[in-house]
Design a protein around this motif. Structure first.
Motif, short mmCIF file in Angstrom:
data_model
loop_
_atom_site.label_atom_id
_atom_site.label_comp_id
_atom_site.label_asym_id
_atom_site.label_seq_id
_atom_site.Cartn_x
_atom_site.Cartn_y
_atom_site.Cartn_z
N GLN A 82 0.86 -1.18 0.00
CA GLN A 82 0.00 0.00 0.00
C GLN A 82 0.90 1.23 0.00
N MET A 83 0.75 2.05 -1.01
CA MET A 83 1.58 3.24 -1.14
C MET A 83 0.68 4.47 -1.03
N SER A 84 1.05 5.39 -0.18
CA SER A 84 0.28 6.61 -0.02
C SER A 84 1.22 7.81 -0.08
N SER A 85 0.63 8.98 -0.16
CA SER A 85 1.41 10.23 -0.27
C SER A 85 2.48 10.11 -1.34
N LEU A 86 2.09 9.60 -2.48
CA LEU A 86 3.05 9.35 -3.55
C LEU A 86 3.62 10.64 -4.08
N LYS A 87 4.90 10.56 -4.48
CA LYS A 87 5.63 11.72 -4.97
C LYS A 87 6.11 11.41 -6.39
N PRO A 88 6.37 12.44 -7.18
CA PRO A 88 6.90 12.19 -8.53
C PRO A 88 8.17 11.34 -8.51
N GLU A 89 8.98 11.48 -7.48
CA GLU A 89 10.21 10.69 -7.41
C GLU A 89 9.96 9.22 -7.11
N ASP A 90 8.71 8.85 -6.84
CA ASP A 90 8.36 7.44 -6.67
C ASP A 90 8.12 6.76 -8.02
N THR A 91 8.13 7.53 -9.08
CA THR A 91 7.93 6.97 -10.42
C THR A 91 9.04 5.99 -10.75
N ALA A 92 8.65 4.76 -11.07
CA ALA A 92 9.62 3.70 -11.36
C ALA A 92 8.88 2.45 -11.77
N MET A 93 9.65 1.46 -12.22
CA MET A 93 9.12 0.11 -12.39
C MET A 93 9.26 -0.58 -11.03
N TYR A 94 8.19 -1.15 -10.56
CA TYR A 94 8.17 -1.81 -9.27
C TYR A 94 8.15 -3.32 -9.47
N TYR A 95 9.06 -3.97 -8.77
CA TYR A 95 9.21 -5.42 -8.89
C TYR A 95 8.96 -6.10 -7.56
N CYS A 96 8.27 -7.20 -7.62
CA CYS A 96 8.15 -8.07 -6.46
C CYS A 96 9.34 -9.01 -6.45
N ALA A 97 9.84 -9.31 -5.28
CA ALA A 97 10.98 -10.21 -5.15
C ALA A 97 10.72 -11.22 -4.05
#
Length: 127
Positions: A82-97
Motif C-alpha cells: 500500500q503506497m500513499s502520499s506518492l511523490k513524482p520521485e516514486d515513479t519507477a518500475m516496481y518489482y516483487c521479489a
C-alpha cells in the motif's frame, strides 16, 4: 523455482495512493521472504520493503517509512504494497521479489540481488 506476478501499477497524481499486489506460485518454499524493489531509468535499483512470511517481520527503507506498508494476504504466498502520499520521485518500475532466506537476512535490506523477481509493474506519479 518460484514465479511472481505483480499487479496494481498505474498512473496517479502526487499525493495519491496505489496498492500493488504480488502472487507467488511454483515452489513457494523459496518465498520465505518477499518484498519490493524499484528501478527508475538511470537510477540504481532500490529495495525498499520486505516481509518475512512466517512471522510478519518487516523492513522499510528510509524512503518508504511512513508512506508505504507491506502486508501479507490471507494466502501466505501473496503480499501487498500500500503506497500513499506518492511523490513524482516514486515513479519507477516496481518489482516483487522473493527469496528462501531467514529472518535476519530478510530484514537486512540487502537481499534483492539474489532473489526471484517478477516482471514488474509501472508506477507513474505526476506532479
Amino acid at each position: 523455482q518460484v514465479q511472481l506476478a505483480e499487479s496494481g501499477g498505474g498512473s496517479v497524481q502526487a499525493g495519491g495512493s496505489l496498492r500493488l499486489s504480488c502472487a507467488a506460485s511454483g515452489d513457494t518454499s523459496s518465498s520465505t521472504c518477499m518484498g519490493w524493489f524499484r528501478q527508475a531509468p538511470g537510477k540504481k535499483r532500490e529495495g525498499f520493503a520486505a516481509y518475512y512470511t512466517s512471522t510478519g517481520h518487516t523492513y522499510y527503507s528510509d524512503s518508504a517509512k511512513g508512506r508505504f506498508t507491506i502486508s501479507q494476504g490471507n494466502a501466505k504466498n501473496t503480499v501487498y504494497l500500500q503506497m500513499s502520499s506518492l511523490k513524482p520521485e516514486d515513479t519507477a518500475m516496481y518489482y516483487c521479489a522473493a527469496a528462501p532466506i531467514g529472518l535476519v537476512a530478510c530484514i537486512s535490506g540487502s537481499w534483492w540481488d539474489n532473489s526471484y523477481w517478477g516482471q514488474g509493474t509501472q508506477v507513474t506519479v505526476s506532479s
